[in-house]
Design a protein around this motif. Structure first.
Motif, PDB file in Angstrom:
ATOM      1  N   GLN A   1       1.934  56.010   3.035  1.00 48.95           N
ATOM      2  CA  GLN A   1       3.352  56.039   2.477  1.00 48.95           C
ATOM      3  C   GLN A   1       3.427  57.036   1.633  1.00 48.95           C
ATOM      4  O   GLN A   1       4.618  57.472   1.264  1.00 48.95           O
ATOM      5  CB  GLN A   1       3.597  54.551   1.981  1.00 48.95           C
ATOM      6  CG  GLN A   1       3.836  53.516   2.834  1.00 48.95           C
ATOM      7  CD  GLN A   1       4.464  52.355   2.310  1.00 48.95           C
ATOM      8  OE1 GLN A   1       5.517  52.368   1.656  1.00 48.95           O
ATOM      9  NE2 GLN A   1       3.372  51.379   2.264  1.00 48.95           N
ATOM     10  N   ILE A   2       2.495  57.531   0.808  1.00 48.74           N
ATOM     11  CA  ILE A   2       2.663  58.452  -0.225  1.00 48.74           C
ATOM     12  C   ILE A   2       3.104  59.890   0.487  1.00 48.74           C
ATOM     13  O   ILE A   2       3.841  60.673   0.003  1.00 48.74           O
ATOM     14  CB  ILE A   2       1.587  58.769  -1.014  1.00 48.74           C
ATOM     15  CG1 ILE A   2       1.153  57.525  -1.972  1.00 48.74           C
ATOM     16  CG2 ILE A   2       1.280  59.880  -1.878  1.00 48.74           C
ATOM     17  CD1 ILE A   2       2.130  57.152  -2.751  1.00 48.74           C
ATOM     18  N   GLY A   3       2.494  60.280   1.503  1.00 51.01           N
ATOM     19  CA  GLY A   3       2.566  61.487   2.249  1.00 51.01           C
ATOM     20  C   GLY A   3       3.824  61.529   3.119  1.00 51.01           C
ATOM     21  O   GLY A   3       4.268  62.523   3.387  1.00 51.01           O
TER      22      GLY A   3
ATOM     23  N   MET B   1       6.358  58.944   5.255  1.00 51.97           N
ATOM     24  CA  MET B   1       7.089  57.683   5.439  1.00 51.97           C
ATOM     25  C   MET B   1       7.151  57.292   6.826  1.00 51.97           C
ATOM     26  O   MET B   1       6.940  56.152   7.140  1.00 51.97           O
ATOM     27  CB  MET B   1       8.382  57.696   4.785  1.00 51.97           C
ATOM     28  CG  MET B   1       8.666  56.799   3.555  1.00 51.97           C
ATOM     29  SD  MET B   1       7.433  55.382   3.052  1.00 51.97           S
ATOM     30  CE  MET B   1       7.931  54.166   3.536  1.00 51.97           C
TER      31      MET B   1
ATOM     32  N   ASN C   1       5.502  59.403  -7.959  1.00 53.38           N
ATOM     33  CA  ASN C   1       5.291  59.735  -6.515  1.00 53.38           C
ATOM     34  C   ASN C   1       4.884  61.306  -6.297  1.00 53.38           C
ATOM     35  O   ASN C   1       4.261  61.445  -5.478  1.00 53.38           O
ATOM     36  CB  ASN C   1       6.756  59.262  -5.624  1.00 53.38           C
ATOM     37  CG  ASN C   1       6.210  59.111  -4.183  1.00 53.38           C
ATOM     38  OD1 ASN C   1       5.614  58.102  -4.077  1.00 53.38           O
ATOM     39  ND2 ASN C   1       6.811  59.670  -3.264  1.00 53.38           N
TER      40      ASN C   1
ATOM     41  N   LYS D   1       1.350  62.349  -4.785  1.00 53.66           N
ATOM     42  CA  LYS D   1       1.324  63.216  -3.696  1.00 53.66           C
ATOM     43  C   LYS D   1       0.431  64.446  -3.922  1.00 53.66           C
ATOM     44  O   LYS D   1      -0.353  64.858  -2.811  1.00 53.66           O
ATOM     45  CB  LYS D   1       2.808  63.838  -3.421  1.00 53.66           C
ATOM     46  CG  LYS D   1       3.333  63.852  -1.852  1.00 53.66           C
ATOM     47  CD  LYS D   1       4.886  64.094  -1.642  1.00 53.66           C
ATOM     48  CE  LYS D   1       5.172  63.460  -0.480  1.00 53.66           C
ATOM     49  NZ  LYS D   1       6.505  63.605  -0.417  1.00 53.66           N
TER      50      LYS D   1
ATOM     51  N   VAL E   1      -2.887  63.033  -3.004  1.00 55.16           N
ATOM     52  CA  VAL E   1      -3.212  62.860  -1.472  1.00 55.16           C
ATOM     53  C   VAL E   1      -3.425  64.343  -1.137  1.00 55.16           C
ATOM     54  O   VAL E   1      -4.340  64.376  -0.078  1.00 55.16           O
ATOM     55  CB  VAL E   1      -2.406  61.956  -0.995  1.00 55.16           C
ATOM     56  CG1 VAL E   1      -2.349  62.090   0.829  1.00 55.16           C
ATOM     57  CG2 VAL E   1      -2.255  60.660  -1.516  1.00 55.16           C
TER      58      VAL E   1
ATOM     59  N   VAL F   1      -3.833  54.854  -3.911  1.00 58.72           N
ATOM     60  CA  VAL F   1      -3.556  55.530  -2.699  1.00 58.72           C
ATOM     61  C   VAL F   1      -4.743  56.749  -2.229  1.00 58.72           C
ATOM     62  O   VAL F   1      -4.605  57.177  -1.254  1.00 58.72           O
ATOM     63  CB  VAL F   1      -2.176  56.706  -2.829  1.00 58.72           C
ATOM     64  CG1 VAL F   1      -1.249  55.575  -3.156  1.00 58.72           C
ATOM     65  CG2 VAL F   1      -2.570  57.473  -4.139  1.00 58.72           C
TER      66      VAL F   1
ATOM     67  N   ILE G   1      13.970  58.967   9.026  1.00 55.63           N
ATOM     68  CA  ILE G   1      12.903  58.960   7.934  1.00 55.63           C
ATOM     69  C   ILE G   1      12.353  60.281   8.203  1.00 55.63           C
ATOM     70  O   ILE G   1      12.287  61.210   7.012  1.00 55.63           O
ATOM     71  CB  ILE G   1      11.829  58.042   8.250  1.00 55.63           C
ATOM     72  CG1 ILE G   1      12.291  56.483   7.896  1.00 55.63           C
ATOM     73  CG2 ILE G   1      10.733  58.347   7.183  1.00 55.63           C
ATOM     74  CD1 ILE G   1      11.214  55.692   8.364  1.00 55.63           C
TER      75      ILE G   1
ATOM     76  N   VAL H   1      13.112  56.402  -0.209  1.00 55.70           N
ATOM     77  CA  VAL H   1      13.114  58.073   0.131  1.00 55.70           C
ATOM     78  C   VAL H   1      14.258  58.285   0.734  1.00 55.70           C
ATOM     79  O   VAL H   1      14.968  59.509   0.332  1.00 55.70           O
ATOM     80  CB  VAL H   1      11.835  58.123   1.345  1.00 55.70           C
ATOM     81  CG1 VAL H   1      12.162  59.406   2.255  1.00 55.70           C
ATOM     82  CG2 VAL H   1      10.572  57.794   0.992  1.00 55.70           C
TER      83      VAL H   1
END
Lengths: 212, 814
Positions: free
Chosen positions: A89-91, A93, B356, B360, B363, B398, B666, B715
């Motif tokens: 979900q972080i990168g 959606m 966020n 990011k 990640v 995450v 999305i 988002v």
């Protein structure tokens, strides 16, 4: 008990879950998603055989008609799927949406497989079994999870727990009751009139009636 | 000691069942209602030969005994008394008074602490702090009631285990034994490996570490072998009586089979053992007989002290999270990008609380090949002691890369280490007295690795000799504080070549010396070297190569820098650490093809087209061009309001009409996000605040963990220019109200998935409306309807993300 993973996630079910045509599933993303999902999932199941429950649920009572005992089962894809979903979900959606729906389909698949296993090993005196019936369905309240999880010893055997609001964690998990009998039984679907969500149900208002 | 083995007891639940209990009642209550039964069970185990008995307190915690009618203190106290009475009865009770060579067999009482029964964050809803509190009650009472030790057992979540160990160590002086339950794969249900357990728990200072329950002695044996290789503190095992029969729950081993299998554990140097589910006093007595006969010869080549398994153990510089263990025995890249120094976009994100963006970056660095992540939030206006632990928790939800806690504030370091799940690195301690005094005790308490900066009160020494001396001093002080040498990683400090050219060689020589003479691992921030020089990448990668040759283990670099990562990959391959060049080839097999791809010219395209197709790179490129266009550069606000939002609106309409579906919606949002990222970068570089149509507080309500729906809405809302303050999942009503007040927000979005959490939603709405009636509330979630939303007091029911955008526009933009 470990449940064998499938080689692929059923694309038709997957698309249907998202409300799109199977051809519209993007191949690259769903393939990657499938790879991650099959890597993260570690499906396990456990079950116990118990006496008929006395809980005052009309839908469940009808489902268990002609049954002498019940099988209580629990299935989980395990914690890895929850962890992976948070990571994705972080990168991305969109990918998370595929992953989440794919995981729901995989959980159903695992429950089907496990149910099959149970059917093969039913006690000789009760060789027939109804389909699965889960809390939240018909007039069986979600709170009934507590009883099932305790009877299954699911925390110790599956790492499956409930939080204060009776939500299962890991998220992609299923608990269910099925009746067993010495005569062939199929069980009964719950009917709209007895459903806890009768007032709110959008599907009923659209004319889709459950049961019967 | 007469008997070189310590024998634990067998199953408590098994015995309770045998005495006719265990169906429905809370077992811990029997300590008060049936004390005779509990004392009898303990007595049977003592007579069978147990040197340590576990109290009947496995499930005694505030989550599990809530409906019992008794307090934790009452139940623990009764349980300890029962155990102690059983011990003294055994000393005086004739047949049981079997004595050792010293004429006295001491039986010790261990208070058993099991899992809380609910999952901790981030997967579940119990916080680390709540878990700590719950365990503290039990531990404190254990000591008060006179227990001899605490045993934390059958854990599957390392985080929960850590909370319990800290609770026991901070509230008592009792020794702590800690054991977890594994599957055959060597992982627990939550994915924790044996090595991660060992590295974390020995660091936290438990007296012994073990494996119990879940499997029988045959299946646990290979796992115990791994455990003995992973730690040098004593190891214990308490297996089940084999594997259970799923039909009736019975176990497949007899007492004789069990003890024969248990004898094998002596070969591993394991001296403490007992049984778990399905074992009874018969098993323990058989185990005792077998171990009594077990000569030194059978027991393998072990010394007589308690460090029995020291033979098989190899010292390693190891850091971990539950699911990932990283041994720093190769060039291990530590990602440097979570550090706001010189990074305007990150600085702005931290000041705005835009987690966020930060997550990011984490990640991304993982995907780019970092194996450890440095985390630093040192900025004026940021309370490090508050934010750093918060960020550590978020990062660990995450990514499973181990973290390097980077701060000069000891309070912030301690707060972060406390909530860190696994074994971390602290960056850093240096040769100053104050630093040594403040930092080393924290590093020791939480069992972390630490970076030792080779500077002191006089600054960075010019010579390699002086830096070596500082490293030597830190090692001395660390070892005095009980920190083993392998947990120290020396940083010999990079100076800028353009300013101090002769200093480059000093750094390299110092690396070589601390490595060879002190046996330390080494870390180094590399890119400072080239500051002020042309062609910086060339200088950076050459210096990196030289440093690796001198023994650099942990370069702290940007893993997004392909040149540097390539250099690391090549060095690893050439140094024969990347055996058969497996990783090198994997990375570069398609090297030529990749390069061609990059050089492909791009055609002109519209923003709408780029969004519709979900082309993130292209959207970013279009926005960049608009910002930097030579003829007529557009300002950020114009790009957002005249280009990005109108294009998104067209996509939104197509979605409403059913022409496109949620995944494409999305996709478009993700592409738009790439465009917005350019806008944010541009604004941050000018030090200007971000464009916002207004603030929206969003949360998944208390008790609910299903937050994917809320995250999708978030988002999309963000891409329509709203500033979303995301409180996450399982958010108490009070926290939502506090955020509304703090941000003076006029709009709140709440989500709940299940019927059981709609109550929480209603309460949250009630609380907000009672003190902020002017604040509008929109709600969404699978079981909600328009009608129900009105009934619980919401202003807007949003069945999808576009409806949320409409609602927010109505409230904030009209």
């Amino acid at each position: 008990m470990k449940i064998e993973l499938p080689d692929t996630i059923d694309k038709r079910k997957w698309a249907a879950f998202l409300g799109i045509a199977a051809d519209d599933l993007p191949v690259g993303k769903t393939d990657e998603c499938q790879r991650l999902l099959l890597k993260a999932a570690s499906p396990r199941g456990c079950h116990v055989i118990e006496d008929l429950p006395v809980i005052g649920s009309r839908s469940l009572e009808r489902h268990l008609e002609d049954c002498s005992r019940v099988v209580i089962m629990g299935i989980t894809l395990g914690r890895g799927v929850d962890d992976m979903l948070r990571h994705i979900q972080i990168g991305d959606m969109e990918m998370a949406l595929y992953f989440d729906s794919g995981a729901s389909i995989l959980a159903e698949y695992a429950a089907d497989m496990y149910e099959e296993e149970i059917r093969k090993g039913l006690p000789e005196e009760t060789p027939y079994m109804t389909g699965r019936f889960s809390p939240g369905y018909g007039d069986l309240p979600l709170e009934y999870q507590k009883t099932l999880i305790r009877q299954l010893d699911a925390e110790r055997r599956l790492g499956l727990t409930l939080n204060e609001n009776d939500l299962m964690i890991p998220m992609k998990s299923i608990t269910a009751i099925a009746g067993i009998s010495d005569v062939p039984v199929t069980g009964h679907l719950a009917e709209c009139s007895e459903c806890l969500l009768y007032d709110e149900c959008e599907r009923r208002k659209e004319g889709h009636i459950c049961g019967k | 000691m007469g008997n070189r083995f310590t024998i634990l007891d067998g199953g408590m639940g098994t015995m309770l069942q045998r005495y006719g209990f265990g169906n429905g009642e809370i077992p811990e209550v029997l300590n008060i209602t049936e004390p005779e039964v509990i004392r009898n069970i303990h007595g049977e185990y003592i007579r069978a030969g147990s040197d340590v008995i576990y109290t009947n307190t496995f499930g005694c915690n505030r989550f599990k005994i809530r409906d019992s009618g008794y307090s934790i203190a009452e139940l623990v106290d009764a349980a300890v008394k029962n155990a102690k009475e059983a011990c003294s009865a055994a000393y005086t009770g004739g047949e049981a008074a079997e004595t050792g060579s010293d004429g006295h067999r001491e039986v010790r009482v261990a208070v058993s602490i099991g899992p809380l029964g609910q999952m901790l964050e981030p997967a579940g809803t119990v916080t680390f702090e709540e878990a700590y509190e719950a365990f503290s009650e039990v531990a404190a009472q254990a000591q008060k009631s006179g227990a001899d030790l605490i045993v934390i057992e059958t854990m599957t979540d390392l985080y929960e285990m850590k909370a319990a160990v800290l609770a026991a160590k901070e509230n008592t002086e009792l020794p702590v034994m800690a054991s977890m339950s594994f599957e055959k794969s060597g992982r627990t249900f939550t994915g924790c490996s044996i090595e991660a357990m060992a590295a974390t728990l020995e660091g936290l200072g438990v007296s012994s570490v073990g494996i119990n329950c879940s499997l029988g002695p045959a299946e646990i044996y290979p796992l115990a072998e791994r455990l003995c290789q992973a730690t040098d503190i004593p190891v214990f095992v308490k297996p089940n009586a084999g594997l259970p029969n799923p039909e009736d729950g019975s176990y497949d081993l007899t007492a004789g089979d069990f003890s024969q299998l248990m004898k094998e554990y002596a070969r591993l140097g394991i001296r403490t053992m007992g049984g778990c589910c399905g074992t009874d006093p018969g098993f323990i007595s058989s185990l005792k007989d077998v171990l009594d006969e077990c000569s030194c010869h059978d027991a393998g080549n072990v010394s007589d002290d308690l460090n029995e398994n020291s033979d098989t153990y190899k010292r390693k510089t190891r850091v971990c999270t539950p699911t990932r263990v990283v041994d720093i025995d190769h060039v291990t890249v530590c990602g440097e990008r979570l550090n706001p120094t010189g990074k305007k976009r990150l600085r702005q994100a931290l000041l705005d609380g835009d987690m966020n963006y930060v997550l990011k970056q984490a990640v991304l660095q993982e995907e780019q090949g970092a194996e450890v992540l440095d985390v630093n939030v040192g900025l004026p206006g940021i309370d490090e002691a508050k934010i750093l632990p918060l960020l550590v928790k978020k990062l660990q939800s995450v990514t499973d890369l181990p973290l390097q806690i980077d701060s000069s504030d000891p309070a912030a370091i301690e707060a972060a280490l406390r909530v860190y799940n696994g074994k971390a690195i602290v960056n850093s301690v240096n040769g100053e007295e104050k630093s040594i005094e403040n930092i080393l005790p924290i590093v020791k308490k939480y069992g972390a690795c630490v970076i030792a900066l080779t500077l002191d009160e006089d600054g960075i020494p010019e010579t390699a000799e002086k830096r070596f001396e500082i490293a030597e001093k830190i090692v001395r002080e660390a070892e005095k504080a009980g920190i083993p040498r392998e947990n120290i990683i020396a940083d010999c400090l990079t100076l800028t070549a353009s300013a101090q050219q002769e200093g480059v060689r000093m750094t390299l020589n110092a690396i070589r010396r601390v490595k060879e003479e002190l046996g330390l691992k080494t870390a180094l921030g590399v890119s400072n070297i080239s500051f002020g020089l042309p062609n910086r990448p060339l200088v950076n990668r050459t210096f990196l190569t030289l440093a690796i040759e001198c023994g650099l283990d942990l370069p702290i670099i940007d893993p997004g820098d392909d040149d540097m990562m390539a250099q690391v990959a090549a060095c690893e391959m050439l140094n024969n650490r990347d055996r058969n060049a497996v990783r090198y080839i994997e990375k570069y097999a398609n090297y030529a093809a990749d390069r061609k791809d990059v050089e492909k010219p791009k055609e002109e395209m519209s923003i709408y087209y780029a969004l519709e197709k979900g082309l993130e790179e292209d959207t970013a490129e279009i926005v960049r061009k608009m910002l930097t266009c030579e003829d007529e550069p557009l300002d950020e606000l114009t790009i957002v309001s005249d280009h990005l939002i109108p294009a998104l609106d067209m996509i939104g309409k197509a979605f409403e009409k059913g022409d496109i579906y949620l995944p494409q919606m999305i996709q478009a949002a993700a592409a738009a996000q790439a465009g917005f990222e350019e806008i944010k970068n541009s604004l941050a570089s000018k030090g200007e605040k971000n464009i916002s149509l207004g603030k929206v507080i969003m949360a998944t309500v208390k008790g609910d963990v299903h937050d994917i729906g809320k995250n999708i809405v978030k988002v999309i809302m963000e891409n329509y220019g709203f500033e979303v303050i995301d409180l996450g999942k399982d958010v108490p009503a009070e926290d939502v109200l506090a955020a509304v007040v703090e941000n003076d927000a006029r709009m709140v979005g709440l989500s709940a998935l299940m019927t059981t959490t709609l109550k929480s939603m209603e309460e949250t709405i009630g609380l907000i409306k009672s003190s902020r009636p002017e604040c509008s509330i929109m709600v969404g979630g699978a079981v909600l309807t328009e009608e129900y939303a009105r009934k619980i007091g919401a202003d807007y029911y949003c069945r999808d993300a576009m409806k949320s955008v409409e609602a927010a526009r109505e409230v904030l933009c009209s």
